[in-house]
Design an enzyme around this catalytic site. Structure first.
Site, PDB file in Angstrom:
ATOM      1  N   ASN A  13       0.950  -1.111   0.030  1.00  6.91           N
ATOM      2  CA  ASN A  13       0.109   0.083   0.015  1.00  6.91           C
ATOM      3  C   ASN A  13       1.009   1.366   0.073  1.00  6.91           C
ATOM      4  O   ASN A  13       1.542   1.475   1.052  1.00  6.91           O
ATOM      5  CB  ASN A  13      -1.123   0.047   1.060  1.00  6.91           C
ATOM      6  CG  ASN A  13      -1.549   1.218   1.575  1.00  6.91           C
ATOM      7  OD1 ASN A  13      -1.671   1.994   0.386  1.00  6.91           O
ATOM      8  ND2 ASN A  13      -2.411   1.489   2.412  1.00  6.91           N
ATOM      9  N   LYS A  15       0.351   4.070  -0.414  1.00  2.00           N
ATOM     10  CA  LYS A  15      -0.333   5.481   0.133  1.00  2.00           C
ATOM     11  C   LYS A  15      -0.213   6.792  -0.520  1.00  2.00           C
ATOM     12  O   LYS A  15       0.057   6.401  -2.057  1.00  2.00           O
ATOM     13  CB  LYS A  15       0.050   5.429   1.704  1.00  2.00           C
ATOM     14  CG  LYS A  15      -0.200   4.240   2.625  1.00  2.00           C
ATOM     15  CD  LYS A  15       0.040   4.549   4.096  1.00  2.00           C
ATOM     16  CE  LYS A  15      -0.011   3.243   4.605  1.00  2.00           C
ATOM     17  NZ  LYS A  15      -0.074   3.153   6.163  1.00  2.00           N
ATOM     18  N   HIS A  98      -9.430   1.265   4.629  1.00  2.00           N
ATOM     19  CA  HIS A  98      -8.137   1.432   5.475  1.00  2.00           C
ATOM     20  C   HIS A  98      -8.507   2.497   6.685  1.00  2.00           C
ATOM     21  O   HIS A  98      -9.095   3.220   6.605  1.00  2.00           O
ATOM     22  CB  HIS A  98      -7.072   2.063   4.467  1.00  2.00           C
ATOM     23  CG  HIS A  98      -5.740   2.196   5.140  1.00  2.00           C
ATOM     24  ND1 HIS A  98      -5.373   2.916   6.037  1.00  2.00           N
ATOM     25  CD2 HIS A  98      -4.635   0.995   5.017  1.00  2.00           C
ATOM     26  CE1 HIS A  98      -4.203   2.699   6.492  1.00  2.00           C
ATOM     27  NE2 HIS A  98      -3.772   1.435   5.752  1.00  2.00           N
ATOM     28  N   GLU A 100      -6.684   4.670   7.916  1.00  2.00           N
ATOM     29  CA  GLU A 100      -6.731   6.054   7.392  1.00  2.00           C
ATOM     30  C   GLU A 100      -7.679   6.953   6.766  1.00  2.00           C
ATOM     31  O   GLU A 100      -7.924   8.069   6.991  1.00  2.00           O
ATOM     32  CB  GLU A 100      -5.375   6.478   6.507  1.00  2.00           C
ATOM     33  CG  GLU A 100      -4.165   6.428   7.545  1.00  2.00           C
ATOM     34  CD  GLU A 100      -2.928   5.514   6.524  1.00  2.00           C
ATOM     35  OE1 GLU A 100      -2.784   5.543   5.491  1.00  2.00           O
ATOM     36  OE2 GLU A 100      -1.942   4.861   7.254  1.00  2.00           O
ATOM     37  N   GLU A 170      -5.424  -4.998  10.425  1.00  2.00           N
ATOM     38  CA  GLU A 170      -4.460  -3.904  10.650  1.00  2.00           C
ATOM     39  C   GLU A 170      -4.750  -3.162  11.890  1.00  2.00           C
ATOM     40  O   GLU A 170      -5.594  -2.209  11.823  1.00  2.00           O
ATOM     41  CB  GLU A 170      -4.514  -2.964   9.666  1.00  2.00           C
ATOM     42  CG  GLU A 170      -4.117  -3.465   8.193  1.00  2.00           C
ATOM     43  CD  GLU A 170      -3.377  -2.405   7.236  1.00  2.00           C
ATOM     44  OE1 GLU A 170      -2.315  -2.632   6.504  1.00  2.00           O
ATOM     45  OE2 GLU A 170      -3.962  -1.374   7.047  1.00  2.00           O
ATOM     46  N   GLY A 176       2.315   2.375  10.797  1.00  2.00           N
ATOM     47  CA  GLY A 176       3.394   3.479  10.586  1.00  2.00           C
ATOM     48  C   GLY A 176       4.115   3.745  12.025  1.00  2.00           C
ATOM     49  O   GLY A 176       4.713   4.893  12.008  1.00  2.00           O
ATOM     50  N   SER A 216       3.393  -2.206  10.180  1.00  2.00           N
ATOM     51  CA  SER A 216       4.904  -2.225  10.716  1.00  2.00           C
ATOM     52  C   SER A 216       5.589  -3.383  10.435  1.00  2.00           C
ATOM     53  O   SER A 216       6.331  -3.729  10.945  1.00  2.00           O
ATOM     54  CB  SER A 216       5.042  -1.847  12.090  1.00  2.00           C
ATOM     55  OG  SER A 216       4.586  -0.275  12.294  1.00  2.00           O
TER      56      SER A 216
HETATM   57  P1  13P Z   1       2.912   0.437   7.644  1.00  2.00           P
HETATM   58  O1  13P Z   1       3.412  -0.888   7.306  1.00  2.00           O
HETATM   59  O2  13P Z   1       3.786   1.317   7.039  1.00  2.00           O
HETATM   60  O3  13P Z   1       2.852   0.358   9.218  1.00  2.00           O
HETATM   61  O4  13P Z   1       1.567   0.352   7.041  1.00  2.00           O
HETATM   62  C1  13P Z   1       0.732  -0.546   7.259  1.00  2.00           C
HETATM   63  C2  13P Z   1      -0.554  -0.036   6.353  1.00  2.00           C
HETATM   64  O5  13P Z   1      -1.448   0.737   6.645  1.00  2.00           O
HETATM   65  C3  13P Z   1      -0.782  -0.891   5.263  1.00  2.00           C
HETATM   66  O6  13P Z   1      -1.844  -0.452   4.579  1.00  2.00           O
END
Ligand code: 13P
Length: 255
Positions: A13, A15, A98, A100, A170, A176, A216
């Site tokens: 992803n 982002k 997601h 976010e 997740e 993150g 992560s």
């Molecule tokens: P990270 O791997 O950067 O923690 O992000 C995970 C994520 O949100 C994947 O959709």
């Protein structure tokens, strides 16, 4: 232990990262690395990179996904992208719900459900994200939160369609932050998601669904997570932005 019943998938992803030249360079670097993988390989990229990604990955084992999709077929929805607009350019997957998007863009279980059904109706495979925030884990209500999200997000999705759907667990506190879930925490919730699916559908259907862990995950911590019986790959943020790191995850998930 019935991992062989389903495909492990590593999905990147990206982002809101990578300009078009950067995307081209990363995909070119990724192609020879991904070629060796026996797990599923997906890159979910910003809308502006989708066509480039589809073109560059033609004839390879890398599939392309979007990071969101609107639930209406067309109309006065300024700034939105429909499922048909994605499939017509060759996009196969889409991330839905997601954290976010839930946190910053008003996504709710209801809109996640609408998007999931719209994606499936158009022939797009959804990667539906669920996960608890830190306060919910601390209050020991993780399973209630996850079970509610699964039920609402997948309401009205047929057994046939759920097999085309990927679920990504997740935990929001692990995204993150560098604070990864332990192997046991990831396994416990992924197994619980499968149990919930078995109740909503049946065991054979639940056994066929790919359930990823995300948050992560990186080359250093991936081996234990990916070896868990109910963890079928990962949804990868930061570590998907470097070909070598992503390659380690692909190699591990291919074992
Ligand atoms: P990270 O791997 O950067 O923690 O992000 C995970 C994520 O949100 C994947 O959709």
């Amino acid at each position: 232990m019935n991992k062989e019943l389903r495909q492990a998938i590593i999905a990147g992803n990206w982002k809101m990262n990578k300009t078009r030249p950067e995307a081209k360079a990363l995909i070119e670097e990724l192609k020879p690395i991904a070629e060796k993988a026996t797990c599923g390989v997906i890159i979910c990229v910003p809308f502006t990179n989708l066509e480039t990604a589809v073109e560059l990955t033609k004839g390879t084992n890398i599939k392309v996904g979007a990071e969101n999709v609107h639930f209406k077929e067309s109309g006065a929805y300024t700034g939105e992208i429909s499922a048909a607009m994605l499939t017509e350019i060759g996009v196969e997957y889409v991330i839905i719900g997601h954290s976010e998007r839930r946190q910053y863009f008003g996504e709710t279980d209801e809109t996640v459900n609408l998007r999931t059904k719209a994606a499936l109706a158009a022939g797009l495979k959804p990667i539906v994200c669920v996960g608890e925030v830190l306060a919910e884990r601390k209050a020991d209500i993780t399973k209630e939160v996850i079970s509610t999200q699964i039920k609402l997000d997948l309401m009205g999705v047929s057994a046939e369609d759920i097999k085309k759907t990927v679920i990504a667990y997740e935990p929001v506190w692990a995204i993150g932050t560098g604070e990864v879930a332990t192997d046991e925490q990831a396994q416990e919730v992924c197994a619980f998601i499968r149990e919930t699916l078995a109740k909503l559908y049946d065991q054979a259907t639940a056994d066929a669904v790919t359930i990823q862990y995300g948050g992560s995950m990186n080359p250093k911590n991936c081996a234990g997570l990916l070896a868990q019986p109910d963890v079928d790959g990962g949804l990868i943020g930061g570590a998907s932005l470097k070909a070598a790191d992503f390659g380690v995850l692909l190699e591990e998930a291919s074992k």
